[in-house]
Design an enzyme around this catalytic site. Sequence first.
Site, PDB file in Angstrom:
ATOM      1  CG  HIS A  99      -1.821  -0.986   1.526  1.00 37.23           C
ATOM      2  ND1 HIS A  99      -1.495  -2.171   2.113  1.00 37.23           N
ATOM      3  CD2 HIS A  99      -3.156  -1.047   1.306  1.00 37.23           C
ATOM      4  CE1 HIS A  99      -2.569  -2.925   2.246  1.00 37.23           C
ATOM      5  NE2 HIS A  99      -3.600  -2.272   1.756  1.00 37.23           N
ATOM      6  CG  ASP A 102       1.709  -1.064   3.358  1.00 36.55           C
ATOM      7  OD1 ASP A 102       0.979  -0.702   4.283  1.00 36.55           O
ATOM      8  OD2 ASP A 102       1.373  -1.930   2.504  1.00 36.55           O
TER       9      ASP A 102
HETATM   10  C1  XLS Z   1      -8.021  -6.734   4.186  1.00 34.70           C
HETATM   11  C2  XLS Z   1      -7.481  -6.880   2.838  1.00 34.70           C
HETATM   12  C3  XLS Z   1      -6.378  -5.896   2.448  1.00 34.70           C
HETATM   13  C4  XLS Z   1      -6.201  -5.825   0.962  1.00 34.70           C
HETATM   14  C5  XLS Z   1      -5.344  -4.704   0.487  1.00 34.70           C
HETATM   15  O1  XLS Z   1      -8.781  -7.577   4.670  1.00 34.70           O
HETATM   16  O2  XLS Z   1      -7.068  -8.199   2.707  1.00 34.70           O
HETATM   17  O3  XLS Z   1      -5.190  -6.222   3.097  1.00 34.70           O
HETATM   18  O4  XLS Z   1      -5.643  -7.009   0.454  1.00 34.70           O
HETATM   19  O5  XLS Z   1      -5.840  -3.453   0.829  1.00 34.70           O
END
Ligand code: XLS
Length: 439
Positions: A99, A102
Amino acid sequence: MPEFFDVGDVGFGEDGDLSYRVYEPDRLVLGKRMEDQLRIAVCYWHSFNWPGSDVFGMGTFDRPWLEPTATDPMAAARQKMDAAFEFFSKLGVPFFCFHDVDIAPAGATFSDSARNLDDMVTYAEKKMAETGKRVLWGTANLFSHPRYAAGAATNPDPDVFAYAAAQVKHALEATHRLGGANYVLWGGREGYETLLNTDLRREAQQLARFLHLVAEHKHKIGFEGTLLIEPKPAEPTKHQYDYDCQSVHGFLERFDLVDEYRVNIEANHATLAGHSFHHEVAYSVSNGIFGSIDANRGDYQNGWDTDQFPNSVDELCLVLYEILRGGGFTTGGFNFDTKLRRQSLDRNDLFHGHVGGIDTLARALLVAAELVERETIAVPLNRRYAGWENGVGAGILSGAETLDSLEARVMAGEIDPRPVSGRQELLENRVNRVIWSSR
Ligand code: XLS
Ligand code: CA
Ligand code: CA
């Protein structure tokens, strides 16, 4: 540069816990290298940003790269990236996912945050060139900041829509700069808590508009990766619009978006939607919207997203079978959107989780390839539907038959079907025999 993990590269076929027993990147499986069949990625968020906190307690993990954030956030972000690339390299997998938040700290204003992201993308380019690691997908976090409490694209306030649009534009361009194979949109808060304050008709139109804007921008900047929507039925919102693959598919068809988006299927989200992981993958392969996978599992006794490392060959071989049946991954892959348990304190527990999960996927791939080669599932399945290939079945599908003509055939006694066994137990036995014997 200091090392963060006091182990060497994960071995192959050696004794000891930090060695793959099944995963062999160069082994050919159905004519393709195992690494290219599985296209494994490590996720940045759970592995490098999460300190092991939960709603009842603080972080428990030994994560030195998370400690100095108060002093110089950009220096801390670079240190975290050093730790992440050391891990990717020692683990020996080709991809990672991230992200925007991140990899880069938020600044005081949007333009400060955007500059931080651009600078960290420059740093990531350098690390990628040094290590050969690639981006499976990037994404924007449109769910953590309080401004998104009532959703991003589906927020009642158009200014929040605009802010989210700016953030996605920037994250999509960052992913493009890094040569990402895909870009993911997970609608974490695109849903509602109560219908007393929610206009469903408007929110659907807002979401569709947002997805069109993203697709238009993708073409404008020449991003050749795939846009992916990640379904999840609930959590954090009570009800999320991208409930499961079938509801996402219906939404894409309804708003003329089906040529622009595919799905990123997460195992744990499938089970939260009341489906098996196998079902979600089979549905999307069968309907031409399959894109990529977030490989984790839930806990069958818990009703929330535990994001555990995969460890069941029995379940995953059927998922891999569907993927192979559909021709394998194109731009997608297996992203480890997985969390250690909060008691797995040690840095090196990250290796144990990934090594076991990757070996499980590798074993499941070998079983699935045998299911394909031996036609264990395909032959009885094709036989079961053979009646549709000609005669009355073909006539029904082509439109040659009508209710009148069908009634006439049945009335004349020409059609008088006899029930046939579905043979579920026999088929389960055959699949199990392949699981037990595969090498
Ligand atoms: C949350 C999601 C998230 C997505 C990315 O439950 O898995 O991590 O994969 O935003
Ligand atoms: Ca996910
Ligand atoms: Ca999840």
